[in-house]
Each structure stands twice: as C-alpha cells, then as structure tokens.
Design an enzyme around this catalytic site. Structure first.
Site, mmCIF file in Angstrom:
data_model
loop_
_atom_site.group_PDB
_atom_site.id
_atom_site.type_symbol
_atom_site.label_atom_id
_atom_site.label_comp_id
_atom_site.label_asym_id
_atom_site.label_seq_id
_atom_site.Cartn_x
_atom_site.Cartn_y
_atom_site.Cartn_z
ATOM 1 N N LYS A 170 0.889 -1.180 0.000
ATOM 2 C CA LYS A 170 0.000 0.000 0.000
ATOM 3 C C LYS A 170 0.917 1.217 0.000
ATOM 4 O O LYS A 170 1.457 1.593 1.028
ATOM 5 C CB LYS A 170 -0.876 -0.038 1.254
ATOM 6 C CG LYS A 170 -2.209 0.704 1.178
ATOM 7 C CD LYS A 170 -2.134 2.166 0.816
ATOM 8 C CE LYS A 170 -1.743 3.076 1.959
ATOM 9 N NZ LYS A 170 -1.512 4.469 1.502
ATOM 10 N N GLU A 245 9.964 1.908 10.375
ATOM 11 C CA GLU A 245 10.978 2.926 10.067
ATOM 12 C C GLU A 245 10.273 4.265 10.196
ATOM 13 O O GLU A 245 9.427 4.595 9.364
ATOM 14 C CB GLU A 245 11.494 2.743 8.630
ATOM 15 C CG GLU A 245 12.232 1.443 8.381
ATOM 16 C CD GLU A 245 13.593 1.380 9.040
ATOM 17 O OE1 GLU A 245 14.131 2.449 9.399
ATOM 18 O OE2 GLU A 245 14.102 0.269 9.204
ATOM 19 N N CYS A 279 13.919 11.526 6.217
ATOM 20 C CA CYS A 279 13.774 11.179 7.642
ATOM 21 C C CYS A 279 15.114 11.244 8.380
ATOM 22 O O CYS A 279 15.158 11.552 9.559
ATOM 23 C CB CYS A 279 13.164 9.800 7.777
ATOM 24 S SG CYS A 279 13.980 8.589 6.728
ATOM 25 N N GLU A 369 10.120 16.818 14.431
ATOM 26 C CA GLU A 369 10.509 16.641 13.032
ATOM 27 C C GLU A 369 9.715 17.616 12.160
ATOM 28 O O GLU A 369 8.492 17.624 12.190
ATOM 29 C CB GLU A 369 10.204 15.212 12.600
ATOM 30 C CG GLU A 369 10.664 14.920 11.200
ATOM 31 C CD GLU A 369 10.397 13.483 10.789
ATOM 32 O OE1 GLU A 369 9.259 13.025 10.939
ATOM 33 O OE2 GLU A 369 11.337 12.835 10.310
HETATM 34 P P1 NAD Z 1 2.427 8.834 7.189
HETATM 35 O O1 NAD Z 1 2.674 8.070 8.431
HETATM 36 O O2 NAD Z 1 1.330 9.806 7.169
HETATM 37 O O3 NAD Z 1 2.118 7.840 5.984
HETATM 38 C C1 NAD Z 1 2.963 6.748 5.662
HETATM 39 C C2 NAD Z 1 2.119 5.648 5.032
HETATM 40 O O4 NAD Z 1 1.199 5.180 6.012
HETATM 41 C C3 NAD Z 1 1.280 6.117 3.839
HETATM 42 O O5 NAD Z 1 1.218 5.063 2.894
HETATM 43 C C4 NAD Z 1 -0.094 6.331 4.460
HETATM 44 O O6 NAD Z 1 -1.141 6.188 3.547
HETATM 45 C C5 NAD Z 1 -0.125 5.225 5.503
HETATM 46 N N1 NAD Z 1 -1.046 5.443 6.605
HETATM 47 C C6 NAD Z 1 -1.498 6.633 7.104
HETATM 48 N N2 NAD Z 1 -2.357 6.409 8.127
HETATM 49 C C7 NAD Z 1 -2.438 5.073 8.289
HETATM 50 C C8 NAD Z 1 -3.150 4.221 9.192
HETATM 51 N N3 NAD Z 1 -3.965 4.713 10.127
HETATM 52 N N4 NAD Z 1 -2.975 2.881 9.094
HETATM 53 C C9 NAD Z 1 -2.153 2.367 8.160
HETATM 54 N N5 NAD Z 1 -1.452 3.106 7.267
HETATM 55 C C10 NAD Z 1 -1.607 4.444 7.329
HETATM 56 O O7 NAD Z 1 3.810 9.462 6.809
HETATM 57 P P2 NAD Z 1 4.153 10.377 5.566
HETATM 58 O O8 NAD Z 1 3.667 11.728 5.832
HETATM 59 O O9 NAD Z 1 3.726 9.751 4.284
HETATM 60 O O10 NAD Z 1 5.754 10.295 5.572
HETATM 61 C C11 NAD Z 1 6.515 11.164 6.322
HETATM 62 C C12 NAD Z 1 7.021 10.505 7.591
HETATM 63 O O11 NAD Z 1 7.690 9.292 7.290
HETATM 64 C C13 NAD Z 1 8.032 11.349 8.319
HETATM 65 O O12 NAD Z 1 7.747 11.356 9.694
HETATM 66 C C14 NAD Z 1 9.347 10.633 8.069
HETATM 67 O O13 NAD Z 1 10.333 10.838 9.009
HETATM 68 C C15 NAD Z 1 8.925 9.232 7.997
HETATM 69 N N6 NAD Z 1 9.906 8.441 7.249
HETATM 70 C C16 NAD Z 1 10.733 7.576 7.921
HETATM 71 C C17 NAD Z 1 11.683 6.845 7.227
HETATM 72 C C18 NAD Z 1 12.613 5.878 7.912
HETATM 73 O O14 NAD Z 1 13.210 5.080 7.223
HETATM 74 N N7 NAD Z 1 12.759 5.917 9.207
HETATM 75 C C19 NAD Z 1 11.785 6.993 5.858
HETATM 76 C C20 NAD Z 1 10.945 7.890 5.224
HETATM 77 C C21 NAD Z 1 9.994 8.602 5.927
#
Ligand code: NAD
Length: 461
Positions: A170, A245, A279, A369
């Site tokens: 997803k 992650e 991130c 962040e």
């Molecule tokens: P997000 O958590 O909003 O979304 C990430 C994914 O989760 C998307 O596919 C989203 O549709 C899904 N999602 C959202 N709500 C959900 C739920 N209730 N249940 C299941 N899935 C759900 O994050 P974002 O805004 O897309 O990405 C940014 C964040 O990701 C930042 O905090 C960043 O630091 C983090 N990030 C971490 C890493 C790492 O490797 N540690 C890498 C990249 C990004």
C-alpha cells in the site's frame, strides 16, 4: 508513465471494488496529472488472499530462482531509469537531476544488492547439533511513504521477495504512479501471480485494513511516528511481527577539530536535498561556541545559494505544516538567518531554504521533526554538552560527526542513533538503516534488512 485505472492483484491489473479515486497532483505547478483507485478493505482482502495462495510455491522456490527474478527486476528498473526519474519528478516535485541521481539510482542499487543476497545468503546454518533453517516469515503487508517513493518500496519488496515472502503493498497517496511503474516491472520480471500485489488507497482505510488483516504475518511500515505507533499497537495485540521505520531529528555534530567550512556546507546540503523531506536529515547542527558565529555565517550563505534550486514540498498540507514550524521558531525567539515564510515562487508548494541560529535544545524546532528545508543551529560548550544535546530528543535515526577521525568515532559510539556518517561518509545501500528510540523497530537494507523477513526453525539431530 500512464496511470493505471486498476489495482495490480494476483498477477493482473483488475478494477477496484468501489469507484473512489485518489487524485495525483504535480507539486511544482499544482496541476492534476492523473488518478488511481482508492481501494476498500474488500480489495485489501482480495490482495491478501492472492498472496496467501501464492505463498506456498514461492516460499519453497530455490533462492537462486528468486535471485533470477530479482536480477530481471533490477535490469528492468535500470532500463526504465529515465521514466522512473520523470515519474518521481512529476508526483514528488524533486528536480530531475536529483530524481535521476537518487530517486532512480538508489533503488536500482538496492535491487541489485538483494538479487545478489538471494543467491548467496546462507539460508541454513549449523548451531552445535542443530541445523537452523531461515524461513520466510509469510505474507508481508508493506506500507510506504512518499518522500523516496521507489526506494521505500524496493527497500521492503526486494528483501521480502529474496526471503521467499509474498507481499501486499500500500504505497503513499501522493506518489502512487511510481508504485504502479514498479508493479509493471515486477510483472515484466516474471514474478509469479499473487507473489506481489499493489493496492493504492488511503492510509486510514486501505492502510489500516492491511495492518489489521489476520492474513498478514509481518507489517513493514515506513512513515510517521504517530501512525507507526498505532500500527505497532495493532500488530502487538494480534501478536504479529512489525518493522517500523519512523521519523528523525538527527544531529550533525561539528567538533572543534573539524574542517568547519566543509562540515557546514555538507550539512546544509544534507538538509536541503529532497527539500528537507528526508527522515535521516541532519536538521540540528551542533557547533562549539568558539566557532558558532562563523558557522552561522557559512550556513546562511550556503542556504541562500539553494534559493530556487530546491523542489517544492509534496503537497499543500506539508507546506502549511513546515511554514507553521518556521513561525513557531520565530515566536520562540530563534534568530532567522536565511529563508523564512515568504514563498520563493508564486506557484507550487515551495518553501525557502531556511536557517535558524540561537536555537536552544528545548525549543519545538529543536525537538520535533519538521520535514522541510529548515536547519536549526545549536551552540555547545564542551563535548559532554554536545552529547547531551545530540541525544536529547525522542528520535535516534541518523547523524553525523566531523572532527579528527578517532575523536569523531568515539563520539559517534556514544550517540543514541542507528547510523552516523563520519566526516561526510557516503550513504551505503547495504549498511543496516533504522532507528533507536522512537525512530523505529528493526532495520532495512543489506543482510540485516533481509533478516526482518525471515524466521528461524532449528532441527535437532
Ligand atoms: P504517514 O505516516 O502519514 O504515511 C505513511 C504511510 O502510512 C502512507 O502510505 C499512508 O497512507 C499510511 N497510513 C497513514 N495512516 C495510516 C493508518 N492509520 N494505518 C495504516 N497506514 C496508514 O507518513 P508520511 O507523511 O507519508 O511520511 C513522512 C514521515 O515518514 C516522516 O515522519 C518521516 O520521518 C517518515 N519516514 C521515515 C523513514 C525511515 O526510514 N525511518 C523513511 C521515510 C519517511
């Protein structure tokens, strides 16, 4: 890349159950570039059932056969490199040279590393009188963010396939076209039907249905700490394995023995690349008070040079969030030395490369962040002070130390973080990547990343 109106399920593009759509917007000009289906929980269920059906045959294929599919996948991604870069630029907004150098090239390198590991990894080992078999964990629910659209997908799907797992992916709402391109490549690579399934959809609907589905053995999630915590709780209640992650607030520690100009310039470049949507970005620069003003002046000049060279943020919501953090920094009394809330262009979700000086460790901009092109420069008095500040957030994903090498290594060993670059050490696609503390659970990339998708069985003789 022409958007598919369908989901990729059980080896073919098939219509979703409902007719809800997700619009894809180009963040550079705010124009709509296509739409994809927004899946329902029924679509997730169909994908999980396809993966479960495909699992027995795939999990018992010889690792060398799985390696051959991964090699084919790598070759197809390599052949479509320009298209990958153009697609990422269209939906994420990153400048084309960055999309070519990073968004396309990095996942290709990761795919190559898993093609090799699938063929060479010892999936069987000896422990005294026992033989230990490393077996695939089962069906993986992979949920990915938009910031490195293809890398985040490949960092999960390639090791899962190498391990012998089946996958339901997803991807993020903002970048589904790159995910569709990846599904086309998997199909072309001859991966058997049902082993990989792509379900585009909303996080709280399709993502949540995937994380909760009883047919999923491992949820591998990359995204925000808030959603990761929720997924961890759901998986914990179901006694399901998770790999998380999450977010970061990494420290770039410049020791007095460092080459200051190099450390500051590389540090600014690190924060501004991908418009700060990384991130592991070193968003807190720590400088000794003796050289503090010199570092601030260098950082302000370096950031100004990025002016209109960085791309936009991914969407209007992210831009509003980042601008609110800049307002917060000003309100907290930090000194704005570059950038600010003025939009650098009339159109697109752009934010000026921004640098704050006189940031103290307790300020919100030093703790949370921001996920935008915003650097905070903090002052320290001695090494213990620097260590306290570096370790003084809930995060622990990455970091950097600059200085005489042995001194820098000794400092890095005391940092509560998963990865540290010493004097500008380059990103290594086979080194384990993942977080301490609230930055996550588990590791991606290389053999450690492969290990997340394996479980052990020992046979005693
Ligand atoms: P997000 O958590 O909003 O979304 C990430 C994914 O989760 C998307 O596919 C989203 O549709 C899904 N999602 C959202 N709500 C959900 C739920 N209730 N249940 C299941 N899935 C759900 O994050 P974002 O805004 O897309 O990405 C940014 C964040 O990701 C930042 O905090 C960043 O630091 C983090 N990030 C971490 C890493 C790492 O490797 N540690 C890498 C990249 C990004």
């Amino acid at each position: 890349m022409k958007p598919h109106p369908d989901l990729y399920l059980n080896g073919a593009w098939r219509p979703a159950e409902g007719d809800a759509l997700i619009e894809v917007i180009n963040p550079t000009d705010e124009q709509r570039i296509g739409h994809v289906p927004a899946a329902t929980p029924a679509d997730i269920d169909a994908a999980v059932r396809a993966a479960r059906t495909a699992l027995p045959a795939w999990s018992t294929t010889l690792p060398t056969a799985r390696a051959a599919h991964l090699t084919a996948l790598h070759d197809i991604l390599t052949a479509r490199k320009d298209e990958i870069a153009e697609t990422v630029t269209a939906e994420l907004g990153s400048p084309l040279p960055f999309s070519q150098a990073v968004h396309a090239s990095l996942p290709i390198a990761v795919a190559a590393s898993y093609a090799e590991l699938a063929a060479t990894h010892p999936f069987e080992e000896k422990a005294g009188t026992s033989t230990v078999h490393l077996e695939p964990i089962g069906v993986v629910g992979a949920i990915t963010p938009w910031n490195y659209p293809l890398h985040q997908i490949v960092a999960k799907v390639a090791p899962a396939l190498a391990a012998g797992c089946a996958v339901v992916l997803k991807p993020a709402e903002d970048t589904p076209l790159t995910a569709q391109l990846f599904a086309e490549a998997v199909h072309e690579a001859g991966v058997p039907a049902g082993v990989f399934n792509l379900v585009t959809g909303l996080g709280p609907v399709a993502g949540q249905a995937l994380a909760e589905h009883p047919g999923i053995d491992l949820v591998s999630f990359t995204g925000s700490t808030a959603v990761g915590r929720q997924i961890g709780a759901t998986a914990g209640a179901a006694l399901k394995k998770v790999a998380l992650e999450l977010g970061g607030k990494s420290a770039n520690v410049i020791l007095p023995s460092a080459d200051l100009a190099r450390a500051v310039n590389v540090g600014v470049a690190n924060v501004m690349s991908n418009s700060g949507q990384t991130c592991s970005a070193w968003t807190r620069m720590l400088v000794h008070s003796d050289r503090y003003e010199e570092a601030v002046a260098l950082a302000a000049t370096a950031a100004a040079k990025y002016g209109d060279r960085i791309g936009p943020l991914v969407n209007a919501k992210q831009r509003a969030r980042v601008l609110s953090y800049i307002d917060k920094g000003i309100a907290e009394g930090a000194r704005l030395v570059a950038g600010g809330t003025q939009p650098p262009r009339p159109q697109g979700y752009f934010v000026s490369p921004t640098v704050f000086a006189d940031v103290t460790p307790d300020m919100v901009i030093a703790q949370e962040e921001i996920f935008g092109p915003v650097l905070s420069i903090l002052r320290y008095e001695d090494e213990e002070d620097a260590l306290r500040i570096a370790n003084g957030t809930v995060y622990g994903l990455a970091g950097a130390v600059w200085g005489e090498e042995a001194e820098a290594v000794a400092f890095a060993r005391r940092m509560e973080t998963g990865q540290v670059d010493i004097n500008g050490g380059r990103f290594n696609p086979v080194a384990p990547f993942g977080g301490y503390k609230h930055s996550g659970v588990g590791r991606e990339l290389g053999t450690h990343g492969l290990g997340e998708f394996l479980q052990t069985k020992s046979l005693q003789f």
